[in-house]
Design a protein around this motif. Structure first.
Motif, PDB file in Angstrom:
ATOM      1  N   TYR A 111       0.821  -1.218   0.000  1.00 53.55           N
ATOM      2  CA  TYR A 111       0.000   0.000   0.000  1.00 53.55           C
ATOM      3  C   TYR A 111       0.848   1.258   0.000  1.00 53.55           C
ATOM      4  CZ  TYR A 111       1.193   1.377   4.699  1.00 53.55           C
ATOM      5  OH  TYR A 111       1.897   1.836   5.776  1.00 53.55           O
ATOM      6  N   LYS A 112       2.156   1.145   0.278  1.00 48.65           N
ATOM      7  CA  LYS A 112       3.012   2.338   0.328  1.00 48.65           C
ATOM      8  C   LYS A 112       3.033   3.060  -1.024  1.00 48.65           C
ATOM      9  CE  LYS A 112       5.222   1.903   4.582  1.00 48.65           C
ATOM     10  NZ  LYS A 112       5.073   0.507   4.954  1.00 48.65           N
ATOM     11  N   PRO A 168      -2.412  -1.419  10.852  1.00 49.69           N
ATOM     12  CA  PRO A 168      -1.100  -1.640  11.456  1.00 49.69           C
ATOM     13  C   PRO A 168      -0.578  -0.331  12.048  1.00 49.69           C
ATOM     14  CG  PRO A 168      -0.845  -1.371   9.081  1.00 49.69           C
ATOM     15  CD  PRO A 168      -2.338  -1.325   9.374  1.00 49.69           C
ATOM     16  N   ALA A 169       0.203  -0.440  13.122  1.00 47.92           N
ATOM     17  CA  ALA A 169       0.790   0.766  13.713  1.00 47.92           C
ATOM     18  C   ALA A 169       2.300   0.610  13.839  1.00 47.92           C
ATOM     19  CB  ALA A 169       0.157   1.058  15.066  1.00 47.92           C
ATOM     20  N   GLY A 170       3.004   1.057  12.823  1.00 42.66           N
ATOM     21  CA  GLY A 170       4.463   1.133  12.867  1.00 42.66           C
ATOM     22  C   GLY A 170       4.812   2.601  12.968  1.00 42.66           C
ATOM     23  N   ASN A 171       5.085   3.225  11.800  1.00 40.65           N
ATOM     24  CA  ASN A 171       5.240   4.681  11.750  1.00 40.65           C
ATOM     25  C   ASN A 171       3.905   5.388  11.605  1.00 40.65           C
ATOM     26  OD1 ASN A 171       8.021   5.513  12.007  1.00 40.65           O
ATOM     27  ND2 ASN A 171       8.402   4.315  10.160  1.00 40.65           N
ATOM     28  N   GLY A 172       2.852   4.619  11.415  1.00 38.53           N
ATOM     29  CA  GLY A 172       1.517   5.203  11.339  1.00 38.53           C
ATOM     30  C   GLY A 172       1.206   5.896  10.022  1.00 38.53           C
ATOM     31  N   THR A 173       1.911   5.546   8.948  1.00 40.99           N
ATOM     32  CA  THR A 173       1.649   6.259   7.690  1.00 40.99           C
ATOM     33  C   THR A 173       0.252   5.950   7.153  1.00 40.99           C
ATOM     34  OG1 THR A 173       2.675   4.554   6.286  1.00 40.99           O
ATOM     35  CG2 THR A 173       4.083   6.356   7.035  1.00 40.99           C
ATOM     36  N   LEU A 174      -0.269   4.774   7.480  1.00 42.69           N
ATOM     37  CA  LEU A 174      -1.626   4.449   7.046  1.00 42.69           C
ATOM     38  C   LEU A 174      -2.651   5.057   8.023  1.00 42.69           C
ATOM     39  CD1 LEU A 174      -3.107   2.939   4.816  1.00 42.69           C
ATOM     40  CD2 LEU A 174      -3.046   0.898   6.224  1.00 42.69           C
ATOM     41  N   GLY A 210       7.746  -5.187   9.337  1.00 39.69           N
ATOM     42  CA  GLY A 210       7.294  -3.909   8.772  1.00 39.69           C
ATOM     43  C   GLY A 210       6.686  -2.960   9.798  1.00 39.69           C
ATOM     44  N   ILE A 211       6.284  -3.468  10.971  1.00 41.68           N
ATOM     45  CA  ILE A 211       5.737  -2.564  11.998  1.00 41.68           C
ATOM     46  C   ILE A 211       6.607  -2.529  13.250  1.00 41.68           C
ATOM     47  CG2 ILE A 211       3.321  -2.485  11.270  1.00 41.68           C
ATOM     48  CD1 ILE A 211       2.711  -4.707  13.294  1.00 41.68           C
ATOM     49  N   GLU A 222       2.538 -10.660   3.189  1.00 48.88           N
ATOM     50  CA  GLU A 222       3.765 -10.584   3.964  1.00 48.88           C
ATOM     51  C   GLU A 222       3.448 -10.985   5.391  1.00 48.88           C
ATOM     52  OE1 GLU A 222       6.462  -7.252   4.437  1.00 48.88           O
ATOM     53  OE2 GLU A 222       5.914  -6.632   2.418  1.00 48.88           O
ATOM     54  N   THR A 262       4.236  -9.470   8.038  1.00 50.74           N
ATOM     55  CA  THR A 262       3.777  -8.257   8.729  1.00 50.74           C
ATOM     56  C   THR A 262       2.270  -8.078   8.578  1.00 50.74           C
ATOM     57  OG1 THR A 262       5.884  -7.151   8.350  1.00 50.74           O
ATOM     58  CG2 THR A 262       4.006  -5.741   8.821  1.00 50.74           C
ATOM     59  N   SER A 263       1.778  -8.329   7.371  1.00 53.36           N
ATOM     60  CA  SER A 263       0.351  -8.102   7.093  1.00 53.36           C
ATOM     61  C   SER A 263      -0.530  -9.041   7.907  1.00 53.36           C
ATOM     62  CB  SER A 263       0.064  -8.297   5.611  1.00 53.36           C
ATOM     63  OG  SER A 263       0.982  -7.568   4.829  1.00 53.36           O
ATOM     64  N   THR A 288      -1.442  -5.517   3.682  1.00 54.11           N
ATOM     65  CA  THR A 288      -0.584  -4.364   3.366  1.00 54.11           C
ATOM     66  C   THR A 288       0.494  -4.686   2.333  1.00 54.11           C
ATOM     67  OG1 THR A 288       0.695  -4.967   5.323  1.00 54.11           O
ATOM     68  CG2 THR A 288      -0.855  -3.147   5.567  1.00 54.11           C
ATOM     69  N   GLY A 289       1.026  -5.932   2.355  1.00 53.74           N
ATOM     70  CA  GLY A 289       2.152  -6.233   1.478  1.00 53.74           C
ATOM     71  C   GLY A 289       2.112  -7.660   0.950  1.00 53.74           C
TER      72      GLY A 289
HETATM   73  C1  LIG Z   1       4.880   0.010   6.211  1.00 53.98           C
HETATM   74  C2  LIG Z   1       4.143  -1.236   6.417  1.00 53.98           C
HETATM   75  C3  LIG Z   1       3.237  -1.414   7.464  1.00 53.98           C
HETATM   76  C4  LIG Z   1       3.041  -0.440   8.587  1.00 53.98           C
HETATM   77  O1  LIG Z   1       2.805   0.822   8.260  1.00 53.98           O
HETATM   78  P1  LIG Z   1       3.215   2.082   9.101  1.00 53.98           P
HETATM   79  O2  LIG Z   1       2.955   3.167   8.209  1.00 53.98           O
HETATM   80  O3  LIG Z   1       4.674   1.991   9.447  1.00 53.98           O
HETATM   81  O4  LIG Z   1       2.408   2.124  10.338  1.00 53.98           O
HETATM   82  C5  LIG Z   1       2.521  -2.585   7.530  1.00 53.98           C
HETATM   83  N1  LIG Z   1       2.714  -3.580   6.651  1.00 53.98           N
HETATM   84  C6  LIG Z   1       3.598  -3.470   5.654  1.00 53.98           C
HETATM   85  C7  LIG Z   1       3.779  -4.615   4.743  1.00 53.98           C
HETATM   86  C8  LIG Z   1       4.336  -2.301   5.504  1.00 53.98           C
HETATM   87  O5  LIG Z   1       5.205  -2.201   4.496  1.00 53.98           O
END
Ligand SMILES: *Cc1c(COP(=O)(O)O)cnc(C)c1O
Length: 368
Positions: free
Chosen positions: A97-98, A221-227, A280-281, A326, A328-329, A354-355
């Motif tokens: 989704y990035k 997902p909550a990593g950097n929170g871009t979503l 990824g998070i 992925e 992470t997803s 997400t990936g």
């Molecule tokens: C970046 C990413 C996330 C998390 O997104 P954030 O913006 O960092 O919260 C989740 N899943 C995948 C596969 C990512 O690449």
């Protein structure tokens, strides 16, 4: 109205006519921008995020960098705890989704006339930025932790970006990129607010796919929170325009092994992070932590954590239904299951993939 950079505390403004990603005194920036919506028009436009053109802060169409990305499918997905809406954002050109954020941010970078950028990422943001930079013929240098999946490294390199591997933590990588950013434009998905005005299109599509309304619950997902932060922008825009009757609760998912936001909100001391399948998070120090927490609270949502076993089990279950995410997803699927187990009455709940699993083949093979 033209978009204006605005500091997070709204004290300062800067023009968006020239390139910048941070305030003069190091303040984080957002955009002050009025999105416009035309639901009747959308039916006649080709599928994809750019059909919401009037809600995206790029001035001239000629600068738009897009592969005519399609609206990603929204499918009903059965889990033991109930049925959810699952949005398949792993089908984007670079596999995550990035690309939503990269399409808008790189379009703005093209609009600024910037020819060379530097960026840092734990993987997918680097792939997405390198992908859209290739489309825009913008020269690109990406810093990644040396431990990043080899398939993501190959992808970044093949798009033509200069790849720099950094030993140490994710924060060491950010430091190296910061130094390089003294000389070149820093196209950071965490800092540059145009990125969030791309990720917000996820919500517009969900809105259209729910007959122009929103689900009750979004598991994100909550990593950097871009979503999360992009979606928070979009919810507020639709609310302000009176275009939705439901305001979704945001359920923000972190891995138990790296859960700084969950711990902060629940007043639990933050231990040193441990490795997790959800690489990824695994963000120990999200730069926009306060904004993420505010967005989740404003939505009446909450943070929850998922264990390594829960991530692995949800990964297996998702693959068995023909969707290859992925690792992470799979954390989001695990989060949706945990939420549903305690809130069986919820009428509509949506999450995403997400990936693409093909990006983490090496890590998946190790689990077999
Ligand atoms: C970046 C990413 C996330 C998390 O997104 P954030 O913006 O960092 O919260 C989740 N899943 C995948 C596969 C990512 O690449």
């Amino acid at each position: 109205m033209k978009a204006v950079f605005e500091s997070v505390n709204k004290n300062k403004q800067y023009s968006t006519d020239s390139a910048r990603w941070i305030g003069d005194d190091g303040e984080l920036l957002n955009l002050n921008f009025e999105a416009k919506f035309f639901p009747d028009l959308y039916k006649s436009r080709i599928s994809g995020m750019w059909k919401f053109r009037e809600a995206i802060p790029i001035e001239h169409d000629k600068n738009i960098l897009s592969f005519n990305e399609s609206t990603t499918p929204l499918v009903n997905f059965k889990l033991p705890e109930g049925t959810i809406q699952l949005k398949l954002d792993y089908l984007f050109p670079s596999g995550s989704y990035k690309d939503r954020g990269a399409s808008v941010m790189l379009s703005k970078i093209k609009e600024w006339g910037v020819k060379k950028i530097v960026q840092d990422s734990s993987g997918n943001a680097g792939c997405a930025v390198a992908c859209y930079a290739a489309l825009g013929d913008i020269s690109c240098e990406i810093f990644v932790p040396a431990s990043t999946s080899p398939s993501k490294l190959a992808q970044i390199k093949m798009y033509g970006a200069q790849l720099n591997l950094v030993e140490g933590s994710r924060e060491d990588t950010a430091k190296a990129a910061f130094e390089a950013a003294q000389m070149q434009h820093y196209a950071s998905h965490c800092y540059n607010p145009f990125f969030y005005h791309g990720t917000k299109t996820f919500l517009y599509e969900v809105w259209e796919q729910n007959n122009f309304d929103l689900p009750e619950v979004l598991v994100l997902p909550a990593g950097n929170g871009t979503l999360i932060l992009g979606i928070d922008i979009a919810i507020n825009e639709l609310k302000k325009s009176g275009l939705c009757t439901i305001i979704p609760k945001i359920i923000a998912v972190q891995a138990e092994n790296c859960s700084p936001l969950y711990n902060t909100v629940n007043n639990i001391p933050i231990p040193k992070w441990k490795e997790t399948l959800a690489e990824g998070i695994a963000i120990a120090e999200p730069v926009r932590a306060n904004e993420i927490i505010r967005a989740v609270k404003n939505s009446n949502g909450m943070f929850l954590t998922v264990s390594e076993t829960e991530i692995k089990n949800s990964f297996d279950l998702t693959c068995k239904q023909g969707i290859y995410p992925e690792l992470t997803s799979a954390a989001c699927i695990a989060g949706a299951r945990k939420y549903l187990a305690n809130h069986s009455k919820v009428k509509s709940i949506c999450t995403l993939i997400t990936g693409n699993g093909l990006k983490s083949t090496d890590k998946i093979i190790k689990l077999l």
